[in-house]
Design a protein around this motif. Structure first.
Motif, PDB file in Angstrom:
ATOM      1  N   THR A  91       0.852  -1.177   0.000  1.00  0.00           N
ATOM      2  CA  THR A  91       0.000   0.000   0.000  1.00  0.00           C
ATOM      3  C   THR A  91       0.895   1.238   0.000  1.00  0.00           C
ATOM      4  N   LEU A  92       0.295   2.400  -0.210  1.00  0.00           N
ATOM      5  CA  LEU A  92       1.069   3.644  -0.203  1.00  0.00           C
ATOM      6  C   LEU A  92       1.646   3.918   1.178  1.00  0.00           C
ATOM      7  N   LYS A  93       0.968   3.442   2.224  1.00  0.00           N
ATOM      8  CA  LYS A  93       1.483   3.617   3.589  1.00  0.00           C
ATOM      9  C   LYS A  93       2.842   2.938   3.737  1.00  0.00           C
ATOM     10  N   ALA A  94       2.986   1.765   3.132  1.00  0.00           N
ATOM     11  CA  ALA A  94       4.269   1.060   3.197  1.00  0.00           C
ATOM     12  C   ALA A  94       5.367   1.858   2.497  1.00  0.00           C
ATOM     13  N   ALA A  95       5.030   2.510   1.390  1.00  0.00           N
ATOM     14  CA  ALA A  95       6.004   3.354   0.686  1.00  0.00           C
ATOM     15  C   ALA A  95       6.436   4.527   1.556  1.00  0.00           C
ATOM     16  N   VAL A  96       5.487   5.098   2.289  1.00  0.00           N
ATOM     17  CA  VAL A  96       5.806   6.201   3.199  1.00  0.00           C
ATOM     18  C   VAL A  96       6.739   5.727   4.305  1.00  0.00           C
ATOM     19  N   ILE A  97       6.447   4.573   4.887  1.00  0.00           N
ATOM     20  CA  ILE A  97       7.286   4.041   5.960  1.00  0.00           C
ATOM     21  C   ILE A  97       8.692   3.746   5.450  1.00  0.00           C
ATOM     22  N   ALA A  98       8.790   3.147   4.276  1.00  0.00           N
ATOM     23  CA  ALA A  98      10.105   2.837   3.699  1.00  0.00           C
ATOM     24  C   ALA A  98      10.917   4.108   3.475  1.00  0.00           C
ATOM     25  N   SER A  99      10.293   5.128   2.910  1.00  0.00           N
ATOM     26  CA  SER A  99      10.992   6.393   2.668  1.00  0.00           C
ATOM     27  C   SER A  99      11.378   7.073   3.976  1.00  0.00           C
ATOM     28  N   ALA A 100      10.504   6.967   4.970  1.00  0.00           N
ATOM     29  CA  ALA A 100      10.791   7.575   6.269  1.00  0.00           C
ATOM     30  C   ALA A 100      12.000   6.924   6.930  1.00  0.00           C
ATOM     31  N   VAL A 101      12.077   5.604   6.872  1.00  0.00           N
ATOM     32  CA  VAL A 101      13.189   4.885   7.498  1.00  0.00           C
ATOM     33  C   VAL A 101      14.504   5.203   6.785  1.00  0.00           C
ATOM     34  N   VAL A 102      14.491   5.190   5.468  1.00  0.00           N
ATOM     35  CA  VAL A 102      15.722   5.425   4.705  1.00  0.00           C
ATOM     36  C   VAL A 102      16.204   6.867   4.844  1.00  0.00           C
ATOM     37  N   GLY A 103      15.278   7.826   4.897  1.00  0.00           N
ATOM     38  CA  GLY A 103      15.668   9.230   4.972  1.00  0.00           C
ATOM     39  C   GLY A 103      15.857   9.758   6.379  1.00  0.00           C
ATOM     40  N   PHE A 104      15.449   8.989   7.390  1.00  0.00           N
ATOM     41  CA  PHE A 104      15.492   9.456   8.786  1.00  0.00           C
ATOM     42  C   PHE A 104      16.882   9.893   9.238  1.00  0.00           C
ATOM     43  N   PRO A 105      17.953   9.161   8.905  1.00  0.00           N
ATOM     44  CA  PRO A 105      19.282   9.603   9.351  1.00  0.00           C
ATOM     45  C   PRO A 105      19.662  10.992   8.865  1.00  0.00           C
ATOM     46  N   LEU A 106      19.268  11.353   7.647  1.00  0.00           N
ATOM     47  CA  LEU A 106      19.586  12.689   7.125  1.00  0.00           C
ATOM     48  C   LEU A 106      18.886  13.770   7.934  1.00  0.00           C
ATOM     49  N   LEU A 107      17.647  13.504   8.319  1.00  0.00           N
ATOM     50  CA  LEU A 107      16.889  14.455   9.126  1.00  0.00           C
ATOM     51  C   LEU A 107      17.527  14.638  10.491  1.00  0.00           C
ATOM     52  N   VAL A 108      17.850  13.535  11.156  1.00  0.00           N
ATOM     53  CA  VAL A 108      18.440  13.604  12.500  1.00  0.00           C
ATOM     54  C   VAL A 108      19.798  14.283  12.466  1.00  0.00           C
ATOM     55  N   ARG A 109      20.604  13.963  11.464  1.00  0.00           N
ATOM     56  CA  ARG A 109      21.941  14.548  11.385  1.00  0.00           C
ATOM     57  C   ARG A 109      21.867  16.066  11.222  1.00  0.00           C
ATOM     58  N   SER A 110      20.984  16.552  10.379  1.00  0.00           N
ATOM     59  CA  SER A 110      20.843  18.000  10.189  1.00  0.00           C
ATOM     60  C   SER A 110      20.321  18.669  11.450  1.00  0.00           C
ATOM     61  N   LEU A 111      19.365  18.035  12.118  1.00  0.00           N
ATOM     62  CA  LEU A 111      18.840  18.587  13.368  1.00  0.00           C
ATOM     63  C   LEU A 111      19.919  18.634  14.441  1.00  0.00           C
ATOM     64  N   ARG A 112      20.734  17.595  14.511  1.00  0.00           N
ATOM     65  CA  ARG A 112      21.825  17.577  15.492  1.00  0.00           C
ATOM     66  C   ARG A 112      22.805  18.718  15.250  1.00  0.00           C
ATOM     67  N   ILE A 113      23.147  18.938  13.989  1.00  0.00           N
ATOM     68  CA  ILE A 113      24.070  20.028  13.665  1.00  0.00           C
ATOM     69  C   ILE A 113      23.481  21.365  14.115  1.00  0.00           C
ATOM     70  N   GLY A 114      22.167  21.538  13.869  1.00  0.00           N
ATOM     71  CA  GLY A 114      21.514  22.772  14.285  1.00  0.00           C
ATOM     72  C   GLY A 114      21.490  22.928  15.792  1.00  0.00           C
ATOM     73  N   MET A 115      21.211  21.845  16.511  1.00  0.00           N
ATOM     74  CA  MET A 115      21.141  21.900  17.972  1.00  0.00           C
ATOM     75  C   MET A 115      22.522  22.068  18.602  1.00  0.00           C
ATOM     76  N   GLU A 116      23.529  21.429  18.030  1.00  0.00           N
ATOM     77  CA  GLU A 116      24.882  21.549  18.571  1.00  0.00           C
ATOM     78  C   GLU A 116      25.465  22.944  18.375  1.00  0.00           C
ATOM     79  N   ALA A 117      24.899  23.707  17.427  1.00  0.00           N
ATOM     80  CA  ALA A 117      25.382  25.070  17.176  1.00  0.00           C
ATOM     81  C   ALA A 117      24.795  26.088  18.149  1.00  0.00           C
ATOM     82  N   ILE A 118      23.834  25.666  18.963  1.00  0.00           N
ATOM     83  CA  ILE A 118      23.203  26.583  19.924  1.00  0.00           C
ATOM     84  C   ILE A 118      24.186  26.886  21.056  1.00  0.00           C
ATOM     85  N   ASP A 119      24.260  28.143  21.415  1.00  0.00           N
ATOM     86  CA  ASP A 119      25.130  28.563  22.524  1.00  0.00           C
ATOM     87  C   ASP A 119      24.623  27.931  23.829  1.00  0.00           C
TER      88      ASP A 119
END
Length: 227
Positions: A91-119
């Motif tokens: 189903t399309l839901k499975a496609a969403v889950i697959a894309s979410a799992v594969v792309g999740f590391p990129l999201l977390v890594r960018s968020l970490r960089i943003g959070m680590e830059a906070i004073d």
């Protein structure tokens, strides 16, 4: 001359839907994981980081197969969902889950960089004024993490547009239902007389990806200047 069929337009529409849904679905989890890794000390942090980044190193087909084992009719989670009348596989839901799992590391890594830059002094000042952790999160950390949030969201969106390996395993390649742009290109490339259709969709994919990346650069630069 470049022409697109009704099936091609469906593939483009489904690709955009999957990318948007996967990004929105992952945002709260990405924020939570990035916050834990950046600001919280606990045992097993290294293990969490490894698990989060694992989809970047594994072949997407392997990720898809693991999702199939988990979400399939006989899988641990899939059997529970099946008993509740919820079907995910192919189903399309499975496609969403697959894309979410594969792309999740990129999201977390960018968020970490943003959070680590906070004073850190800004966070300490908020805490010293008596603000609870959730108030500090909402009024200090999240606003200052917006560049990372924009970067991670756009990168994950672009990655989701191009997801193929995991998607074809758990969602299949059903025209008008789960067939996204990469899956349609694969089908055209497998046919000896459809090279021009495959090339057309490739060019569409390039245009969409370039638009997303241009937007990514513009948003990050604007938000960085504001902060």
């Amino acid at each position: 001359m470049m022409t697109l069929s009704a099936t091609d337009y469906d593939a483009i529409r489904l690709s955009v839907q999957v990318a948007i849904a996967a990004t929105l679905f992952s945002l709260p989890f990405g924020l939570a994981v990035a916050y834990l890794i950046t600001f919280v000390r606990f045992r097993g942090k290294v293990l969490l980081e490894v698990l989060v980044n694992l989809p970047l190193t594994l072949p997407p087909v392997v990720v898809g197969y693991f999702l199939l084992l988990l979400l399939g009719k006989n899988g641990w989670l899939g059997s529970l969902l099946n008993d509740a009348g919820i079907r995910l596989i192919f189903t399309l839901k499975a496609a969403v889950i697959a894309s979410a799992v594969v792309g999740f590391p990129l999201l977390v890594r960018s968020l970490r960089i943003g959070m680590e830059a906070i004073d850190p002094q800004l966070i300490k000042a908020s805490r010293s004024l008596g603000a609870p952790w959730h108030d500090t999160l909402l009024t200090v950390i999240l606003p200052l993490s917006l560049p990372g949030l924009a970067a991670g969201s756009s990168l994950m969106f672009a990655r989701s547009l191009g997801e193929f390996g995991a998607t074809i395993i758990v969602a299949g390649n059903i025209p008008g239902v789960t067939q996204t742009i990469p899956l349609a290109i694969y089908e055209y490339a497998s046919s000896p007389n459809s090279e021009h259709m495959a090339l057309t969709l490739c060019l569409v994919s390039v245009v969409i990806s370039m638009a997303v990346l241009f937007l990514h650069e513009i948003l990050v630069k604007k938000m960085t200047k504001k902060n």
